[in-house]
Design a protein around this motif. Structure first.
Motif, PDB file in Angstrom:
ATOM      1  N   PRO A 157      35.412  30.932  46.229  1.00 24.00           N
ATOM      2  CA  PRO A 157      35.548  29.607  45.618  1.00 24.00           C
ATOM      3  C   PRO A 157      34.810  29.466  44.298  1.00 24.00           C
ATOM      4  O   PRO A 157      35.227  28.684  43.435  1.00 24.00           O
ATOM      5  N   GLN A 158      33.722  30.198  44.114  1.00 23.96           N
ATOM      6  CA  GLN A 158      32.964  30.103  42.866  1.00 23.96           C
ATOM      7  C   GLN A 158      33.557  30.968  41.748  1.00 23.96           C
ATOM      8  O   GLN A 158      33.105  30.894  40.607  1.00 23.96           O
ATOM      9  N   LEU A 159      34.559  31.786  42.082  1.00 24.55           N
ATOM     10  CA  LEU A 159      35.226  32.639  41.097  1.00 24.55           C
ATOM     11  C   LEU A 159      36.728  32.562  41.363  1.00 24.55           C
ATOM     12  O   LEU A 159      37.306  33.436  42.004  1.00 24.55           O
ATOM     13  N   PRO A 160      37.395  31.508  40.883  1.00 25.10           N
ATOM     14  CA  PRO A 160      38.809  31.309  41.223  1.00 25.10           C
ATOM     15  C   PRO A 160      39.669  32.511  40.841  1.00 25.10           C
ATOM     16  O   PRO A 160      39.477  33.134  39.789  1.00 25.10           O
ATOM     17  N   ASP A 161      40.623  32.826  41.701  1.00 30.16           N
ATOM     18  CA  ASP A 161      41.575  33.896  41.411  1.00 30.16           C
ATOM     19  C   ASP A 161      42.562  33.431  40.352  1.00 30.16           C
ATOM     20  O   ASP A 161      42.751  32.234  40.119  1.00 30.16           O
ATOM     21  N   GLY A 162      43.207  34.396  39.708  1.00 33.63           N
ATOM     22  CA  GLY A 162      44.130  34.064  38.635  1.00 33.63           C
ATOM     23  C   GLY A 162      45.465  34.757  38.780  1.00 33.63           C
ATOM     24  O   GLY A 162      45.825  35.265  39.840  1.00 33.63           O
ATOM     25  N   LYS A 163      46.204  34.791  37.678  1.00 36.07           N
ATOM     26  CA  LYS A 163      47.504  35.456  37.609  1.00 36.07           C
ATOM     27  C   LYS A 163      47.259  36.900  37.168  1.00 36.07           C
ATOM     28  O   LYS A 163      47.242  37.205  35.977  1.00 36.07           O
ATOM     29  N   PHE A 164      47.068  37.792  38.142  1.00 35.72           N
ATOM     30  CA  PHE A 164      46.574  39.122  37.839  1.00 35.72           C
ATOM     31  C   PHE A 164      47.675  40.178  37.751  1.00 35.72           C
ATOM     32  O   PHE A 164      48.648  40.158  38.513  1.00 35.72           O
ATOM     33  N   LEU A 165      47.467  41.118  36.828  1.00 35.44           N
ATOM     34  CA  LEU A 165      48.142  42.412  36.881  1.00 35.44           C
ATOM     35  C   LEU A 165      47.407  43.251  37.919  1.00 35.44           C
ATOM     36  O   LEU A 165      46.311  42.902  38.358  1.00 35.44           O
ATOM     37  N   PRO A 166      47.971  44.394  38.351  1.00 38.13           N
ATOM     38  CA  PRO A 166      47.262  45.225  39.333  1.00 38.13           C
ATOM     39  C   PRO A 166      45.851  45.558  38.862  1.00 38.13           C
ATOM     40  O   PRO A 166      45.611  45.820  37.677  1.00 38.13           O
ATOM     41  N   GLY A 167      44.914  45.526  39.788  1.00 39.35           N
ATOM     42  CA  GLY A 167      43.532  45.826  39.455  1.00 39.35           C
ATOM     43  C   GLY A 167      43.322  47.301  39.178  1.00 39.35           C
ATOM     44  O   GLY A 167      44.070  48.158  39.654  1.00 39.35           O
ATOM     45  N   MET A 168      42.287  47.600  38.403  1.00 34.89           N
ATOM     46  CA  MET A 168      41.947  48.999  38.134  1.00 34.89           C
ATOM     47  C   MET A 168      41.253  49.604  39.345  1.00 34.89           C
ATOM     48  O   MET A 168      40.538  48.910  40.070  1.00 34.89           O
ATOM     49  N   PRO A 169      41.425  50.897  39.584  1.00 36.78           N
ATOM     50  CA  PRO A 169      40.737  51.521  40.711  1.00 36.78           C
ATOM     51  C   PRO A 169      39.236  51.618  40.443  1.00 36.78           C
ATOM     52  O   PRO A 169      38.797  51.665  39.295  1.00 36.78           O
ATOM     53  N   TYR A 170      38.459  51.629  41.514  1.00 34.54           N
ATOM     54  CA  TYR A 170      37.018  51.841  41.392  1.00 34.54           C
ATOM     55  C   TYR A 170      36.739  53.331  41.276  1.00 34.54           C
ATOM     56  O   TYR A 170      37.393  54.149  41.918  1.00 34.54           O
TER      57      TYR A 170
END
Length: 550
Positions: A168-181
């Motif tokens: 809740p303190q970091l709202p999600d957005g309209k994301f492209l695929p995340g980068m791998p760790y």
């Protein structure tokens, strides 16, 4: 390549936009796509990405021979773009004794969008409405629900890679695929999650797949030198080209804006500017004036535009200047990665991320507000840790190779600095830049709350690193002077009350209805996260309002 003009446009435009950074570029795009004609002025030259950016060189081939913080040394004639990412003698500023401040500027078309960290995190109502929870200062005149549609709009255009987490303190957005760790990031993230901390990947305006005609990142790791393929968001590849395609934008580089010009009707009629090369004075006429030249430069223009500052009936123009807190860090090695195979770990120039976890429900006894942290590691382009290793010859080289993949770091990437009236910038009447424009005198210090946040972050980082099984070799020893994080905000704050703020909730001046100021200057607080995404969202929202008015 964007078309530019060296001529002096004689016609009146619907709007003149000062600056081509994240906000100036978005303003140009939004207004032209809605049918308005705009003149865009930038103080610096036009770079050529294929020539000037992304030095695909080994560290020893670079002008600095791989030394860190190359951007903070004085500019040299051998640099390809000497006005980018520099403290340049043509653009001085002054500070009060005992109050150091770092002001890094990029006086080129595209501004600091060309080499920013790309961190793109949404604020939440924990940021916008912090004063309602702890009683300090003032709330923003907007809530998350007001800004969320504009976050969507910006993210969908620029392309932000990330993972949906539900914090809740970091709202999600309209994301492209995340980068791998990478291995070090995965170890640190899993450790943070095990400790109950809100960990994810850093959300980046860096493409993981082709997007809107731009290529995906090829992980060369040269992001801070500008992206020659346009995989990271910047004005040159993402916002100015669609503005130009409308046929309604005129772009003039090398135009040092001195002041906003006022008409007899109490409205702005345009701006005064100086050609950077010829040093001749010109005027540009427009129905609306948009000042989007970065937090400090925009404030400087407004302060130079009238006695006491333009639109300053509140008396707060130049005040409540802030930079986010930085300098807390822990560095060392993860033993489980020693002796691992070589990897290109720094190619994505990113890392794992811990969202703010302080003062959300339980009140911390020593400070209000909070901070976020970044975590990275592995085999980087240059083993900087080797400088501190004792020894000589083959045995030293073997130790360096063995430790190379195991290096890791946690650092405070943004801590909230409290707004205070006494932290300010003003015109230094005794000093001028190379074009005869009075410069800023900046007077900013950290307060006790800022220092307590820094201290808490330092202790928490030690806990995380130790829990991960890491061996700590160094700890950040002091809070960085303000400005060093390059997240400066405030100075032209927004609010509902014209007696305590310069701008209204749409970034329009209370006193002058046809002047908008886009950028970090509008922020009433720093928030706990990187400011750029919020700056751009506020710009889109303000442009929508401007078009309705026009």
């Amino acid at each position: 390549m964007l078309k530019i003009t060296r001529e002096t446009p004689s016609r009146e435009f619907d709007a003149v936009i000062v600056g081509t950074g994240p906000c100036g570029g978005f303003a140009a795009k939004e207004l032209t796509e809605r049918g308005m004609t705009v003149l865009v002025l930038d103080a610096g030259p036009m770079p050529v990405p294929a020539r000037d950016f992304a030095r695909h060189e080994y560290p020893w081939q670079q002008p600095s021979r791989g030394l860190a913080f190359e951007r903070r040394r004085p500019a040299r004639p051998s640099d390809r773009v000497p006005l980018m990412w520099q403290q340049h003698p043509d653009h001085p500023f002054t500070t009060d004794p005992g109050k150091p401040f770092t002001w890094i500027r990029s006086r080129v078309v595209g501004g600091r969008s060309l080499h920013w960290s790309r961190a793109s995190h949404r604020f939440s109502d924990y940021d916008f409405k912090a004063a309602s929870r702890d009683g300090y200062g003032e709330d923003w005149p907007v809530a998350y629900a007001d800004i969320a549609p504009y976050y969507d709009h910006v993210e969908e255009h620029i392309g932000v890679s990330g993972y949906t987490e539900g914090y809740p303190q970091l709202p999600d957005g309209k994301f492209l695929p995340g980068m791998p760790y990478n291995c070090a990031e995965l170890i640190m993230r899993n450790t943070a999650l095990r400790m109950g901390l809100p960990a994810t990947h850093r959300r980046l305006a860096q493409l993981t797949r082709p997007h809107k005609g731009r290529a995906a990142c090829h992980y060369c790791g040269a992001c801070t030198n500008g992206c020659d393929v346009g995989a990271m968001f910047n004005s040159l590849v993402s916002t100015l080209p669609p503005a130009e395609s409308t046929g309604r934008m005129v772009l003039r580089p090398d135009s040092v804006v001195r002041a906003v010009l006022m008409g007899k009707d109490g409205k702005a009629r345009g701006v005064s500017y100086i050609d950077r090369n010829t040093k001749l004075d010109y005027e540009a006429r427009a129905k609306f004036v948009i000042v989007a030249a970065s937090t400090l430069e925009s404030t400087r223009i407004l302060l130079n535009s009238a006695s006491g500052g333009l639109g300053n009936s509140s008396g707060v123009l130049g005040h409540y200047l802030m930079d986010q807190i930085a300098g807390a860090s822990v560095t060392g090695f993860l033993p489980q990665l020693r002796g691992a195979a070589p990897r290109n770990d720094d190619g994505k120039s990113a890392g794992a991320f811990i969202a703010n976890f302080r003062n959300l429900k339980d009140k911390h006894p020593k400070f209000i507000r909070g901070y976020c942290m970044s975590m990275n590691g592995g085999q980087t382009a240059s083993p900087g840790f080797a400088l501190a290793m004792p020894g000589y010859g083959a045995s030293l080289k073997e130790r360096i190779r063995n430790h190379y993949p195991a290096w890791a770091r946690i650092y405070m990437s943004a801590g909230e600095m409290l707004p205070r009236f006494e932290n300010r910038c003003e015109i230094d009447t005794n000093r001028k830049d190379a074009w005869g424009v009075p410069v800023l005198r900046i007077s900013v210090t950290h307060g006790d709350n800022d220092r307590a946040i820094w201290q808490d972050g330092s202790e928490k980082m030690k806990e995380i690193f130790t829990e991960a099984g890491g061996e700590i070799t160094s700890v950040g020893k002091q809070l960085n002077p303000p400005g060093g994080l390059i997240h400066e905000v405030g100075g032209c704050r927004m609010g509902n009350n014209p007696k305590t703020s310069v701008l209204d909730p749409f970034c329009r001046m209370h006193d002058i209805k046809n002047v908008y100021v886009f950028g970090g200057g509008a922020f009433p607080t720093t928030g706990s996260y990187h400011p750029t995404l919020t700056m751009m969202a506020l710009t889109v929202r303000g442009c929508e309002r401007l078009v309705r008015e026009a």
